[in-house]
Design a protein around this motif. Structure first.
Motif, short mmCIF file in Angstrom:
data_model
loop_
_atom_site.label_atom_id
_atom_site.label_comp_id
_atom_site.label_asym_id
_atom_site.label_seq_id
_atom_site.Cartn_x
_atom_site.Cartn_y
_atom_site.Cartn_z
N LYS A 24 -17.72 -24.82 16.87
CA LYS A 24 -18.50 -26.06 16.76
C LYS A 24 -19.83 -25.93 17.50
CE LYS A 24 -18.26 -31.03 17.19
NZ LYS A 24 -17.38 -32.18 17.43
N ILE A 25 -19.79 -25.38 18.70
CA ILE A 25 -21.02 -25.22 19.49
C ILE A 25 -22.01 -24.33 18.77
CG2 ILE A 25 -21.96 -24.19 21.60
CD1 ILE A 25 -19.34 -25.22 22.99
N TRP A 26 -21.55 -23.17 18.28
CA TRP A 26 -22.46 -22.25 17.60
C TRP A 26 -22.96 -22.82 16.29
CZ3 TRP A 26 -25.30 -18.84 19.73
CH2 TRP A 26 -24.88 -18.19 20.88
N ARG A 27 -22.11 -23.54 15.57
CA ARG A 27 -22.56 -24.15 14.32
C ARG A 27 -23.70 -25.12 14.61
NH1 ARG A 27 -21.83 -28.99 12.34
NH2 ARG A 27 -20.01 -29.52 13.61
N GLN A 34 -21.40 -29.15 8.90
CA GLN A 34 -20.15 -28.56 8.39
C GLN A 34 -20.32 -28.21 6.92
OE1 GLN A 34 -16.93 -31.29 9.25
NE2 GLN A 34 -16.68 -30.47 11.32
N GLU A 35 -20.98 -29.06 6.18
CA GLU A 35 -21.19 -28.81 4.76
C GLU A 35 -22.05 -27.57 4.54
OE1 GLU A 35 -21.81 -31.72 6.28
OE2 GLU A 35 -20.40 -33.13 5.38
N GLY A 36 -23.11 -27.44 5.35
CA GLY A 36 -24.00 -26.29 5.22
C GLY A 36 -23.31 -24.98 5.53
N LEU A 37 -22.51 -24.96 6.61
CA LEU A 37 -21.78 -23.74 6.95
C LEU A 37 -20.74 -23.43 5.89
CD1 LEU A 37 -21.28 -21.43 8.90
CD2 LEU A 37 -19.72 -22.93 10.17
N ALA A 38 -20.10 -24.45 5.37
CA ALA A 38 -19.11 -24.25 4.32
C ALA A 38 -19.75 -23.61 3.09
CB ALA A 38 -18.45 -25.58 3.95
N ALA A 39 -20.92 -24.09 2.71
CA ALA A 39 -21.61 -23.54 1.54
C ALA A 39 -21.98 -22.07 1.77
CB ALA A 39 -22.87 -24.36 1.24
N MET A 46 -13.94 -29.37 4.48
CA MET A 46 -12.65 -29.70 5.07
C MET A 46 -12.09 -28.51 5.86
SD MET A 46 -10.26 -32.14 5.25
CE MET A 46 -10.42 -33.16 3.82
N GLU A 47 -12.28 -27.30 5.33
CA GLU A 47 -11.80 -26.10 6.01
C GLU A 47 -12.56 -25.89 7.33
OE1 GLU A 47 -9.34 -22.75 6.58
OE2 GLU A 47 -9.18 -24.50 5.30
N ILE A 48 -13.87 -26.09 7.33
CA ILE A 48 -14.65 -25.97 8.57
C ILE A 48 -14.17 -27.01 9.58
CG2 ILE A 48 -16.95 -26.16 9.61
CD1 ILE A 48 -16.59 -23.62 7.90
N SER A 49 -13.91 -28.21 9.12
CA SER A 49 -13.40 -29.26 10.00
C SER A 49 -12.07 -28.85 10.62
CB SER A 49 -13.24 -30.56 9.22
OG SER A 49 -12.67 -31.56 10.03
N ARG A 50 -11.18 -28.30 9.80
CA ARG A 50 -9.88 -27.84 10.32
C ARG A 50 -10.04 -26.74 11.35
NH1 ARG A 50 -7.85 -27.72 4.38
NH2 ARG A 50 -7.01 -29.82 4.17
N LEU A 51 -10.96 -25.81 11.08
CA LEU A 51 -11.19 -24.71 12.03
C LEU A 51 -11.71 -25.25 13.36
CD1 LEU A 51 -12.84 -22.08 9.65
CD2 LEU A 51 -10.48 -22.13 10.47
N ARG A 53 -10.96 -27.94 14.64
CA ARG A 53 -9.87 -28.64 15.31
C ARG A 53 -8.76 -27.69 15.75
NH1 ARG A 53 -8.03 -32.63 11.23
NH2 ARG A 53 -9.32 -31.45 9.81
N GLY A 54 -8.95 -26.38 15.50
CA GLY A 54 -8.00 -25.42 16.04
C GLY A 54 -7.25 -24.56 15.05
N LYS A 55 -7.42 -24.77 13.76
CA LYS A 55 -6.75 -23.92 12.79
C LYS A 55 -7.31 -22.50 12.90
CE LYS A 55 -5.90 -23.11 7.96
NZ LYS A 55 -6.50 -23.17 6.65
N ILE A 56 -6.45 -21.52 12.76
CA ILE A 56 -6.88 -20.12 12.83
C ILE A 56 -7.27 -19.66 11.43
CG2 ILE A 56 -6.17 -17.77 13.39
CD1 ILE A 56 -4.15 -19.06 15.37
N PRO A 57 -8.49 -19.15 11.28
CA PRO A 57 -8.93 -18.73 9.93
C PRO A 57 -8.32 -17.39 9.53
CG PRO A 57 -10.62 -18.22 11.53
CD PRO A 57 -9.53 -18.96 12.27
N ASN A 58 -8.30 -17.15 8.23
CA ASN A 58 -7.87 -15.83 7.77
C ASN A 58 -8.99 -14.84 8.12
OD1 ASN A 58 -9.77 -15.46 5.51
ND2 ASN A 58 -8.62 -17.12 4.55
#
Length: 95
Positions: A24-27, A34-39, A46-51, A53-58
């Motif tokens: 979040k800080i670096w974004r 969140q939308e820009g990073l997602a694109a 939604m995936e960026i939001s989950r990340l 909040r603590g979800k571990i990305p693949n």
């Protein structure tokens, strides 16, 4: 207090942050929504939001995010694909 020591303390505090907090800080520092990073990383807002909040990305998404933000967020974690395999094998052997 000298500016050098203040910077060192700030770096130490940043290193203690969880990966989702660093994301979040670096974004925000890179001026992405969140939308820009997602694109840019071919995922959903939604995936960026989950990340964040603590979800571990693949591993693929993790690499894309770190490349776009030009920063390492997860590398110091023991969450690399190989480490997961070792942990799972160890756990299955003891079960």
């Amino acid at each position: 207090m000298c500016a050098f020591f203040i910077l060192q303390e700030m770096r130490g505090a940043f290193m203690k942050l969880e990966p989702h907090e660093k994301l979040k800080i670096w974004r925000q520092r890179r001026k992405f929504t969140q939308e820009g990073l997602a694109a840019k990383t071919a995922c959903s807002q939604m995936e960026i939001s989950r990340l964040e909040r603590g979800k571990i990305p693949n591993p693929e998404l993790r690499n894309r995010i770190e490349k776009v933000l030009n920063v390492t967020i997860w590398s110091d974690e023991n969450e690399k694909e190989g480490d997961f395999k070792c942990q799972r094998e160890d756990q299955s052997e003891t079960s």
